[in-house]
Design an enzyme around this catalytic site. Structure first.
Site, PDB file in Angstrom:
ATOM      1  N   HIS A 139       0.836  -1.209   0.000  1.00 30.61           N
ATOM      2  CA  HIS A 139       0.000   0.000   0.000  1.00 30.61           C
ATOM      3  C   HIS A 139       0.872   1.261   0.000  1.00 30.61           C
ATOM      4  O   HIS A 139       1.262   1.756   1.051  1.00 30.61           O
ATOM      5  CB  HIS A 139      -0.903  -0.027   1.239  1.00 30.61           C
ATOM      6  N   ASN A 193      -5.083   5.917  -7.016  1.00 29.97           N
ATOM      7  CA  ASN A 193      -5.702   7.256  -6.915  1.00 29.97           C
ATOM      8  C   ASN A 193      -4.768   8.325  -7.487  1.00 29.97           C
ATOM      9  O   ASN A 193      -4.361   9.259  -6.815  1.00 29.97           O
ATOM     10  CB  ASN A 193      -6.107   7.583  -5.479  1.00 29.97           C
ATOM     11  N   ASP A 202      -8.811   2.904  -3.260  1.00 28.61           N
ATOM     12  CA  ASP A 202      -8.252   3.519  -2.053  1.00 28.61           C
ATOM     13  C   ASP A 202      -8.107   5.031  -2.170  1.00 28.61           C
ATOM     14  O   ASP A 202      -7.803   5.580  -3.225  1.00 28.61           O
ATOM     15  CB  ASP A 202      -6.892   2.919  -1.709  1.00 28.61           C
ATOM     16  N   HIS A 211     -10.806   0.562   1.147  1.00 28.09           N
ATOM     17  CA  HIS A 211     -10.635   1.705   2.053  1.00 28.09           C
ATOM     18  C   HIS A 211     -11.978   1.867   2.752  1.00 28.09           C
ATOM     19  O   HIS A 211     -12.940   2.351   2.165  1.00 28.09           O
ATOM     20  CB  HIS A 211     -10.259   2.927   1.206  1.00 28.09           C
ATOM     21  N   ASN A 254      -5.789   9.481   7.119  1.00 29.21           N
ATOM     22  CA  ASN A 254      -7.096   8.853   6.972  1.00 29.21           C
ATOM     23  C   ASN A 254      -6.925   7.355   6.719  1.00 29.21           C
ATOM     24  O   ASN A 254      -6.297   6.995   5.739  1.00 29.21           O
ATOM     25  CB  ASN A 254      -7.849   9.497   5.798  1.00 29.21           C
ATOM     26  N   ASP A 305       1.130   2.738   3.744  1.00 26.26           N
ATOM     27  CA  ASP A 305       0.229   3.787   3.243  1.00 26.26           C
ATOM     28  C   ASP A 305       1.030   5.076   2.983  1.00 26.26           C
ATOM     29  O   ASP A 305       0.549   6.186   3.272  1.00 26.26           O
ATOM     30  CB  ASP A 305      -0.943   4.027   4.200  1.00 26.26           C
ATOM     31  N   GLY A 340      -2.573  12.293   5.085  1.00 24.65           N
ATOM     32  CA  GLY A 340      -1.518  11.406   4.593  1.00 24.65           C
ATOM     33  C   GLY A 340      -0.153  11.742   5.137  1.00 24.65           C
ATOM     34  O   GLY A 340       0.140  12.884   5.483  1.00 24.65           O
TER      35      GLY A 340
HETATM   36 ZN   LIG Z   1      -6.921   4.431   2.231  1.00 22.71          ZN
END
Ligand SMILES: [Zn+2]
Length: 445
Positions: A79, A113, A170, A197, A297, A324, A343
Site C-alpha cells: 500500500h 488514486n 483507495d 478503504h 485517513n 500507506d 496522509g
Molecule cells: Zn486508504
C-alpha cells in the site's frame, strides 16, 4: 534529498555473497548465522558454518559484509501512493522507489488514486513502463471503478492480464454495497483481492481527526470509529456471500479488529493490513503539536485502539504491515489542520518504528515482525516475493538492529517530507538493500 551516490540502478541480475549475518527467513523457519549465496539474481543457497573467514569477508570481491547485521527477505509493501501520473511534484515511481529501498523495501504496490486513475490497461502499462527505471519492483493496483467514482466497474480481467495485482478505490470507499458486491464477484473469477478503504462517507464527512474526547476538546470535527467499522462489517459480509477476497486496508479501530477476527473464524476470505502510525501514534498527539503530518485517513485513534491493532498483529488477525506512504507537497501540509490533506510518508521509517514499538517492547519477536513485512504481505497479493528459498528472486534487506536514533526533518529520500516520526526515538537502520542480486542502496557508499 539528493544523495544519489547511495543508490545504484538495477542493471541486469547480480551475483553476490552476503556473509556473516543473522539470516531471518520466516517463511522457511530460518533464524541462524549464515551466508546467503546469490547467483544471477536468484538465491542459490544458504551456507552456514563459517564458510568464509573474517579475512575473506573483508577482502572479498562480490562479498557483502553482514557481520552484526540482520539479513532478511526484502520488505514488501502492499500500500503506497507514488502520485504518478498526475502529481510528480510530490512523488514519482522512481523517487518513491528510492524511498522504498532506503527503507529496506524491495516490492511496492502502488494505489490507483492518480490523475488519471489506474483504471484502464494503458495506465497499468504506464506504471510498468515507469517501473523499469525504478530501484525496486513496483506493481500497480488497479481501480475498482472507472475514475474511482464508485459506480462503473473497471475491466477487471483485462487489468489483471496487464499485471494489476489487486483492485482498490483507495483514498475513497466504494459507497454502495451493490457495486462492491459485483466487484468481489468479478474479482473472484480472476483471483484478485479487492482492497477496501473502509469509510462510510456520510459519517466521515467534514472530519479531520478521530471523533472523541480529544477532538471535542481541540474543537476539531471528528471522524467516528463507526465510519470505518460499518464498512469493515459490510465488506466481510459481502466477501462471505460472494466467496470473493476482501482485503481491509489500514485497520485502525478495536472493533474493526474484532470484526475481522470473527470473519476469519467463520472462514470468510478476508485479509487485513495495519500501518506503523496506527500501532504507534494516538489522537492525543494532535492538540499537543497541531502537526498536520499527524492528519491521516483513517485518523490516529485512541490508546485502546492502538492496543487492539497490536493484538491483531500478534494473533494473526491482521495479516501484514503496510506503510500507506502518502507524499504531500509542503504548501499543502502547511495549511491549518482542518484544511490540510490527509496522509504521511512511511517507507523510510516503517521498519525502525516497528522495531522500536513492537520488538523492543517485547510485543513481537524480530522474526514475527519480519514475517509481517515479507512473506505474509506477499501471500496476501500472491506475489512471488518475501522469502529466501533456493531459486527465489534475490531481494534482500540488510539492517543493523541495534542503533537507537531519531529521523531528522528534511532528510528523507522521498520527494516529499511529510513525516510525523521526526524527533521520536526509533531503532534499527537499513544498511543495504539488494534487488535481484544488485545492491541498489548502500548507506556505507
Ligand atoms: Zn486508504
Amino acid at each position: 534529498m539528493a544523495a544519489p551516490d547511495l543508490f545504484r540502478r538495477r542493471r541486469g541480475k547480480g551475483s553476490l555473497t552476503i556473509a556473516g549475518g543473522r539470516v531471518i527467513d520466516p517463511q522457511n523457519g530460518i533464524d541462524k548465522k549464515a551466508d546467503v549465496v546469490i547467483e544471477n539474481g536468484r538465491v542459490a543457497r544458504l551456507e552456514s558454518g563459517k564458510r568464509l573467514t573474517d579475512k575473506q569477508i573483508e577482502a572479498g570481491r562480490g562479498v557483502l559484509d553482514a557481520r552484526g547485521r540482520v539479513v532478511c527477505p526484502g520488505l514488501v509493501d502492499l500500500h503506497v501512493h507514488f502520485r504518478e501520473p498526475g502529481r510528480e511534484d510530490e512523488e514519482t515511481v522512481v523517487t518513491g522507489s528510492m524511498a522504498a529501498v532506503a527503507g529496506g523495501f524491495t516490492t511496492a504496490c502502488c494505489m490507483p488514486n492518480t490523475e488519471p486513475a489506474i483504471d484502464r490497461q494503458e495506465v497499468v502499462q504506464f506504471i510498468y513502463y515507469q517501473a523499469e527505471q525504478a530501484y525496486c519492483h513496483v506493481y500497480p493496483i488497479a481501480a475498482i471503478t472507472m475514475e474511482r467514482k464508485g459506480d462503473l466497474l473497471t475491466e477487471i480481467g483485462e487489468l489483471k492480464d496487464r499485471g494489476a495485482v489487486a483492485i482498490s478505490d483507495d483514498g475513497s470507499p466504494v459507497p454502495t454495497a451493490a457495486v462492491m458486491r459485483r466487484a468481489l464477484m468479478y474479482a473472484k473469477q480472476f483471483d484478485l483481492p479487492v482492497a477496501s478503504h473502509c469509510e462510510d462517507p456520510t459519517l466521515a464527512a467534514g472530519g479531520a481527526m478521530h471523533e472523541g474526547y480529544v477532538s471535542t476538546r481541540a474543537g476539531i470535527m471528528g471522524i467516528p470509529a463507526l465510519a470505518e467499522e460499518l464498512m469493515v462489517a459490510r465488506e466481510i459480509e459481502l466477501a462471505g456471500e460472494t466467496g470473493g477476497h476482501a482485503h481491509i486496508c489500514h485497520v485502525s479501530t478495536a472493533r474493526s479488529v474484532s470484526l475481522i477476527r470473527d470473519g476469519k473464524r467463520r472462514k470468510v476470505h478476508v485479509t487485513a493490513e495495519a500501518t506503523p502510525h496506527h500501532f504507534s501514534l494516538t489522537d492525543e498527539l494532535i492538540p499537543e503539536r497541531f502537526d498536520t503530518n499527524l492528519k491521516v485517513n483513517p485518523p490516529l485513534r485512541t490508546r485502546a485502539d492502538v492496543r487492539a491493532v497490536i493484538r491483531g498483529l500478534q494473533d494473526g488477525t491482521i495479516d501484514c504491515i503496510v506503510t500507506d506512504h502518502a507524499p504531500h507537497a509542503p504548501e499543502e501540509k502547511e495549511l491549518e489542520f482542518d484544511h490540510a490533506p490527509f496522509g504521511l510518508i512511511g517507507l523510510e521509517t516503517a521498519l525502525p518504528v516497528a522495531i522500536a514499538e513492537l520488538v523492543t517492547t517485547g510485543k513481537l519477536t524480530l522474526p514475527a515482525l519480519i514475517e509481517l513485512m515479507t512473506s505474509r504481505p506477499a501471500r496476501v497479493f500472491a506475489l512471488d516475493a518475501g522469502h529466501l528459498s533456493p531459486g527465489a528472486v534475490a531481494d534482500v534487506c540488510v539492517f543493523d538492529p541495534e542503533p537507537v536514533y531519531e529521523f531528522e526533518p528534511g532528510r528523507f529520500f522521498s520527494r516529499s517530507q511529510n513525516s510525523p516520526f521526526c524527533g521520536r526515538a526509533v531503532q534499527g537502520r537499513i544498511c543495504q538493500t539488494v534487488v535481484e542480486g544488485v545492491v541498489v542502496f548502500d548507506r556505507q557508499r
